[in-house]
Design an enzyme around this catalytic site. Structure first.
Site, PDB file in Angstrom:
ATOM      1  N   LEU A   1       0.812  -1.229   0.000  1.00  0.00           N
ATOM      2  CA  LEU A   1       0.000   0.000   0.000  1.00  0.00           C
ATOM      3  C   LEU A   1       0.840   1.271   0.000  1.00  0.00           C
ATOM      4  O   LEU A   1       0.304   2.374   0.114  1.00  0.00           O
ATOM      5  CB  LEU A   1      -0.930   0.003   1.223  1.00  0.00           C
ATOM      6  N   ARG A   2       2.166   1.107  -0.113  1.00  0.00           N
ATOM      7  CA  ARG A   2       3.010   2.313  -0.106  1.00  0.00           C
ATOM      8  C   ARG A   2       2.654   3.253  -1.250  1.00  0.00           C
ATOM      9  O   ARG A   2       2.657   4.467  -1.092  1.00  0.00           O
ATOM     10  CB  ARG A   2       4.494   1.927  -0.199  1.00  0.00           C
ATOM     11  N   GLY A   3       2.365   2.687  -2.409  1.00  0.00           N
ATOM     12  CA  GLY A   3       2.035   3.514  -3.575  1.00  0.00           C
ATOM     13  C   GLY A   3       0.820   4.393  -3.319  1.00  0.00           C
ATOM     14  O   GLY A   3       0.821   5.593  -3.635  1.00  0.00           O
TER      15      GLY A   3
END
Length: 348
Positions: free
Chosen positions: A286-288
């Site tokens: 979920l970093r993006g």
């Protein structure tokens, strides 16, 4: 004598840099919100990567730090304050402050872990019961910029330490049962040349943004860049004076954006669209999503808006996602183009 000439070494003005808009935008957004997670700049040799990074550090306004503190401690923000300063404040002691230039720390390629993290004097600790800490580069970089040139040639173990400190904002040194920790919140900027090898995908993913720098092909633009550099080399101080007003304007824009950042909102539907784009592109984790939301808010703040628009997302999303796509050796289009295609499908 012009007071600007008291500087030990003149720095090329950030606003005098011609082209390379993608790199400049990524650096400005990370300065507005360091929690974006830094920027990886990949590009050919001689494209002004180091010049631009030093120029952004020189542009930034001075910061207030606690006097004689090893970690550039903030006077009121607990997250940016060393334990020693916290203790003094809790005891009601008066703490004096100074204003210093934003720290710009270069990590040399041959650096050791001790040079990066700092060392504890074990002998003194055991014999005299005094914790003596020799600070490393992570201490000097607190509240500043830490620049790693040729990051793809740096030892993976050191890259891990750097990324962990950048993400947590703290550095912990442990030796023989003795532990010391200090704040280490900085904008991590890495640069490299793709010809010298790629960074491992799991390390690349930890950089908030990824800017690609190409050598300028337009002859007239190349001449403009060469002339600008020649002018600076011949008389750096008149070049700095020439760009003073525009530098001050950009500095003020950054300060206003930093103040406005906490008030920026992003519509729920736009958050869903960002996550939809990440899902279609098969972005792992979920970093993006998180970085794109942060970067879009920083961009909106920079433009003086109160709310994130579709255009804000379009301007930053490729920078946030292109390095997170899975590599397919059979792909005929590069990752940036792939991101743009999906973005246009979802957002238009």
């Amino acid at each position: 004598m012009n007071k600007i000439q008291n500087q030990t070494r003149p720095v090329f003005p950030f606003t005098a840099i011609v082209g390379q808009e993608e790199m400049k935008l990524a650096l400005i957004l990370n300065v507005i919100d360091p929690k974006i997670g830094g920027v990886m700049i990949m590009g050919d040799r001689g494209t002004g990567k180091s010049t631009t990074i030093r120029a952004i550090a020189d542009l930034l306004p001075k910061i207030e730090v606690v006097s004689d503190d090893l970690f550039n401690s903030h006077i009121s923000d607990y997250d940016l304050m060393s334990d020693f300063v916290k203790q003094n404040l809790e005891e009601g002691l008066t703490v004096s402050t100074d204003f210093i230039k934003v720290p710009m720390v270069d990590l040399p390629l041959g650096a050791t872990e001790d040079r990066l993290c700092g060392t504890i004097d074990i002998e003194k600790a055991l014999n005299e019961g005094i914790k003596t800490f020799e600070p490393g580069l992570l201490a000097k970089a607190n509240r500043g910029i830490l620049y790693v040139d040729e990051v793809n040639l740096l030892d993976d173990h050191l890259v891990d330490i750097l990324l962990d400190s950048a993400a947590s904002g703290w550095n912990t040194v442990e030796r023989e049962g003795i532990s010391i920790r200090h704040p280490s919140r900085f904008v991590l900027v890495g640069s490299g040349n793709p010809e010298e090898g790629e960074l491992r995908p799991q390390l690349l993913d930890r950089f908030g943004m990824h800017a690609e720098i190409k050598t300028v092909k337009d002859p007239s633009l190349r001449v403009q860049i060469v002339e600008q550099r020649s002018k600076f080399d011949q008389d750096p101080y008149s070049c700095i004076d020439e760009f003073k007003n525009i530098q001050d304007d950009l500095k003020n824009s950054i300060l206003l954006a930093q103040d406005r950042l906490g008030k920026i909102t992003i519509d729920y539907d736009l958050k869903v669209k960002i996550s939809q784009i990440c899902a279609i592109l098969n972005v792992d984790g979920l970093r993006g999503d998180i970085v794109t939301n942060r970067a879009a808010k920083a961009f909106a703040a920079y433009n003086g808006q109160d709310e994130v628009s579709i255009d804000d997302i379009k301007q930053v999303i490729t920078l946030c996602l292109r390095h997170r796509l899975r590599k397919d050796p059979l792909d005929t289009i590069d990752s940036g183009t792939k991101v743009s295609q999906v973005v246009n499908d979802i957002l238009d």
